[in-house]
Design a protein around this motif. Structure first.
Motif, short mmCIF file in Angstrom:
data_model
loop_
_atom_site.label_atom_id
_atom_site.label_comp_id
_atom_site.label_asym_id
_atom_site.label_seq_id
_atom_site.Cartn_x
_atom_site.Cartn_y
_atom_site.Cartn_z
N MET A 250 0.84 -1.19 0.00
CA MET A 250 0.00 0.00 0.00
C MET A 250 0.87 1.24 0.00
O MET A 250 1.97 1.24 0.56
CB MET A 250 -0.91 0.02 1.24
N ILE A 251 0.36 2.32 -0.61
CA ILE A 251 1.00 3.62 -0.51
C ILE A 251 -0.05 4.66 -0.15
O ILE A 251 -1.24 4.50 -0.45
CB ILE A 251 1.72 4.03 -1.82
N GLY A 252 0.39 5.73 0.51
CA GLY A 252 -0.53 6.81 0.83
C GLY A 252 -0.27 7.41 2.19
O GLY A 252 0.22 6.75 3.11
N ARG B 152 3.92 -3.14 5.24
CA ARG B 152 3.88 -3.02 3.78
C ARG B 152 3.29 -1.69 3.32
O ARG B 152 3.02 -1.50 2.14
CB ARG B 152 3.09 -4.18 3.19
N HIS B 153 3.07 -0.79 4.26
CA HIS B 153 2.47 0.52 3.96
C HIS B 153 3.58 1.57 3.82
O HIS B 153 4.29 1.86 4.77
CB HIS B 153 1.49 0.89 5.07
N LEU B 154 3.70 2.15 2.62
CA LEU B 154 4.71 3.15 2.33
C LEU B 154 4.07 4.53 2.24
O LEU B 154 2.93 4.66 1.78
CB LEU B 154 5.42 2.83 1.00
N ALA C 252 -3.92 0.28 -2.78
CA ALA C 252 -3.27 -1.03 -2.94
C ALA C 252 -2.43 -1.01 -4.20
O ALA C 252 -2.87 -0.53 -5.25
CB ALA C 252 -4.32 -2.13 -3.02
N THR C 253 -1.21 -1.51 -4.10
CA THR C 253 -0.29 -1.46 -5.23
C THR C 253 0.23 -2.86 -5.55
O THR C 253 -0.13 -3.84 -4.89
CB THR C 253 0.88 -0.51 -4.96
N ALA C 254 1.13 -2.91 -6.50
CA ALA C 254 1.65 -4.19 -6.99
C ALA C 254 2.71 -4.76 -6.05
O ALA C 254 3.11 -4.14 -5.05
CB ALA C 254 2.22 -4.00 -8.40
#
Length: 765
Positions: A655-657, A667-669, A679-681
């Protein structure tokens, strides 16, 4: 015979009478005394006055001071010149002494976490509570003052080298006395003997700022509460001529704005002792009042001190005629020019010098702990040791979080004072601590943090830490640790999280997900290694989705397909993991220099299907470069998370945001331009560059650009290759406040294609 007897008698009387007349014709010269008032940082102006007095070669026979006047006066009485005084007061980092401040680089990982997340930390002792009750024990463990350490004492001690033993202050190079207040009896105490450094420290122990000093069974505070201008005591010491120095309060209060707390307390001090102060000023032959109207008692910054010294000198020049008359009177009666003369050797002044230390002793730690502390403090026996090296060691010891107050003494081992024993007195902190934090931001709302640590302030042994977070995303953590001194920490922990994520999935619309997570873990971590964080462990993780809501989908079949998939099944994982990090930043939120880098990895097995595994690696890197007059800081950054999974589950999505990395998972950037998360790749990298400008005091403005590159893992053939690139821009205002950073960010990204706003108040946790 009678005639002969009379002749002999007259012959004896005449010489005796002539001798008496000669004695009467050469009277003792008048003694000159110097009285220095209190005034906090404004006392720096007194140094400028002393410099001018020495230029006129006026002898000073007695010195007396109160509060800051006792510091300037006491150091001057030890034989230091005004130039040396100016060098000392300008080179000392007063904000570190008065602000209870420790460099972040000297703090343990646990101490850094507390300072960067907690509004308040309160020490207590569980054993004391069981013995004396909650209220009594809790109150007894509270600090006696804001500055509750021995840093100031150690500074004075270093300056008093040669006069550290119990002495009569009349035996100093210039006879000296200072004033303190017996807070129990409510009486003035004139300190004329004992420990000079302790006497000066007692005289300036401003209530609530500095802890009191106990001397001869008396609890002593700042002498300014009873006699801020003690010229009456100076007269009793034997001064015939009195030169007084105090600060002026003219134009101190201007306009309708209510002054600061420090200034209001200053007003109350002056009001309470106004009558005695005015009476004592009448005893002065010359009264010099440097203009300090725009400075407060705690204005210890470098520019202010330099300005005050110059103002003191210029104000003394205005009294040139009166001071010259004193000089002429003293010289005339003495029958010869009289200048400054020290009656004893000048203090050697260990400050900024070195001594040969043959042995080092510590009163509190065990022998094994003392050996480790010497190594950590970079102190070696049978070597030359400087003041700066001792100060570094003390800060390092305090940075462990174990010791509350640390003082030292240099004990001569021979009559020539060529070898010394360095003796540390170390007061342990209460072993248990309660912490509290609070924050608000526009993504998570309000949040409260509660933290309880049992035995957390001990160097070794069993420790227990309980943490609870109350918010829309509640969290609970319980950790039991055994600190195997000095090798490593062995920990067992349980953590529960309940996170509500407003998450956007490319091509699949928006999701509101509430995810519950239980994690049991055991791990080994480094022991008190500065700037390094290393953890190796094993975890068992259970995740469950209690809420999945979808909206803004292109068609109902997509929604049904997504809801019926296995992406939201309960997940059970177990396996090893690690974290390695290095952090030497000079500040947690507004760093100017240093780097912060972390790499972590997991190798998990799926308990539902042991053949399926989850492997990932995450990393982050930030560098802070401030080449332009400490105002402009360039901050290049990179964040990444790469997953190689056989498991399709929403709990494992990258995930990013938002501005807070790791808010929802490892896993959250962070990504400025998206308020919530996307949600990202499998392979996600975020590049970011910040340009921050400190435009006024604690106010900052930052221009932000970040770029995200997302790619599906080629090692997972079941998914088609997905590639996405996002750019985001932001402009951020931030204020460094006592309750944590306050910031407002306006942003835009090509993912949202709209302007957004993010507001945050308080420390991040």
């Amino acid at each position: 015979m009678r005639r002969l007897f009379l002749i002999l008698l007259v012959g004896l009387i005449i010489p005796w009478t002539q001798g008496a007349n000669d004695t009467i014709s050469q009277p003792t010269r008048p003694k000159v005394g110097l009285v220095l008032a209190g005034g906090g940082a404004r006392g720096a102006s007194f140094i400028g006055v002393l410099k001018y007095l020495e230029e006129l070669d006026i002898p000073i026979d007695y010195v007396i001071g109160t509060s800051m006047g006792s510091i300037i006066g006491g150091v001057y009485a030890m034989g230091y010149s005004p130039d040396e005084l100016a060098d000392i007061i300008t080179s000392v980092q007063w904000k570190n002494y008065i602000g209870n401040r420790l460099d972040r680089s000297l703090l343990s990982t646990e101490q850094r976490n507390r300072y960067s997340t907690h509004l308040l930390d309160v020490p207590f002792n569980i054993r004391g509570i069981l013995r004396n009750g909650l209220i009594e024990s809790f109150l007894s463990e509270l600090p006696s003052a804001y500055v509750n350490n021995n840093d100031v004492d150690n500074l004075f001690n270093a300056l008093c080298q040669g006069y550290q033993d119990s002495i009569s202050f009349n035996d100093l190079p210039i006879p000296f006395a200072c004033i303190a207040t017996d807070i129990v009896a409510g009486e003035e105490v004139v300190l004329r003997s004992g420990s000079l450094s302790k006497a000066m420290r007692a005289s300036m122990a401003f209530p609530a700022i500095f802890s009191p000093v106990v001397i001869d069974g008396k609890l002593l505070y700042d002498g300014g509460m009873v006699n801020i201008f003690p010229s009456d005591v100076l007269r009793e010491m034997g001064a015939d001529i009195i030169i007084g120095i105090e600060f002026t309060n003219e134009r101190y209060f201007i306009g309708d704005k209510i002054p600061s707390v420090a200034k209001l307390v200053d007003y109350m001090y002056n009001f309470a002792i106004h009558v005695k102060r005015e009476e004592n000023k009448k005893l002065c032959d010359v009264l010099i009042k440097p203009n300090t109207s725009e400075f407060g008692p705690l204005t210890f910054n470098q520019q202010a001190i330099d300005t005050l010294i110059v103002r003191g000198y210029k104000e003394a020049q205005k009294h040139h005629e009166a001071l010259s008359r004193i000089k002429q009177r003293v010289d005339s009666i003495a029958g010869h020019p009289v200048g400054k003369k020290l009656q004893a050797p000048k203090a050697t002044g260990f400050y900024k010098s070195s001594v040969f230390v043959k042995s080092i002793t510590m009163d509190s730690p065990t022998e094994r702990q003392a050996k480790w502390l010497k190594r950590e403090g970079r102190l070696h026996e049978n070597s030359l040791i400087t003041t700066e090296e001792i100060e570094y060691a003390i800060k390092r010891y305090r940075g462990t979080g174990t010791f509350d107050a640390i003082s030292y003494n240099l004990i001569p081992l021979d009559s020539a004072q060529t070898e010394y024993e360095l003796s540390f007195r170390m007061h342990p902190k209460s072993p248990d601590i309660f912490g509290f934090g609070a924050r608000y931001d526009t993504e998570e709302g309000a949040a409260l943090l509660f933290n309880l640590g049992y035995n957390e302030k001990r160097l070794s042994g069993f420790k227990l830490n309980l943490m609870g977070k109350l918010s829309f995303n509640p969290k609970v953590n319980a950790t039991v640790t055994y600190s195997f001194f000095p090798l490593a920490n062995f920990s067992l922990a349980y953590e529960y999280r309940n996170d509500l994520m407003r998450l956007s999935v490319p091509d699949n619309g928006n999701l509101n997900i509430r995810l519950q997570k239980h994690e049991f873990k055991g791990y080994v971590s480094q022991y008190q290694i500065l700037n390094l964080n290393a953890v190796v462990g094993f975890s068992v993780v259970s995740t469950a989705f209690t809420q999945v809501g979808l909206n803004n989908l292109s068609n109902d079949s997509t929604a049904l397909s997504l809801l019926s998939s296995s992406l939201f099944n309960n997940q059970y994982l177990f396996g090893p993991n690690f974290i390695i990090g290095y952090d030497n930043l000079d500040d947690s939120y507004f760093a100017r220099r240093g780097i912060n880098t972390t790499i972590s990895g997991h190798f998990y097995f799926d308990a539902n299907n042991i053949g399926n595994t989850m492997k990932d690696i995450g990393f982050s890197f930030q560098s802070y470069l401030t080449p332009w007059q400490d105002k402009v800081t360039l901050i290049p950054q990179i964040y990444g998370h790469y997953a190689f999974n056989d498991i399709d589950n929403a709990s494992l999505w990258n995930m990013i945001g938002g501005e807070v990395p790791g808010r929802y998972s490892e896993r959250h950037l962070p990504f400025v331009g998206i308020n919530h998360v996307v949600a990202t790749a499998d392979l996600t990298t975020v590049l970011r560059i910040d340009l921050r400008y400190n435009f006024f005091k604690n106010n900052y403005i930052t221009a932000i650009y970040n770029y995200a590159f997302c790619l599906d893992s080629p090692f997972r053939p079941s998914k088609s290759e997905f590639e996405a690139k996002y750019s985001g821009f932001g402009l951020k205002y931030a204020f460094k406040s006592p309750i944590g950073p306050i910031s407002l960010t306006g942003h835009y990204s090509d993912f949202t294609k709209q302007v957004g706003v993010y507001f945050s108040l308080g420390y991040t946790f």
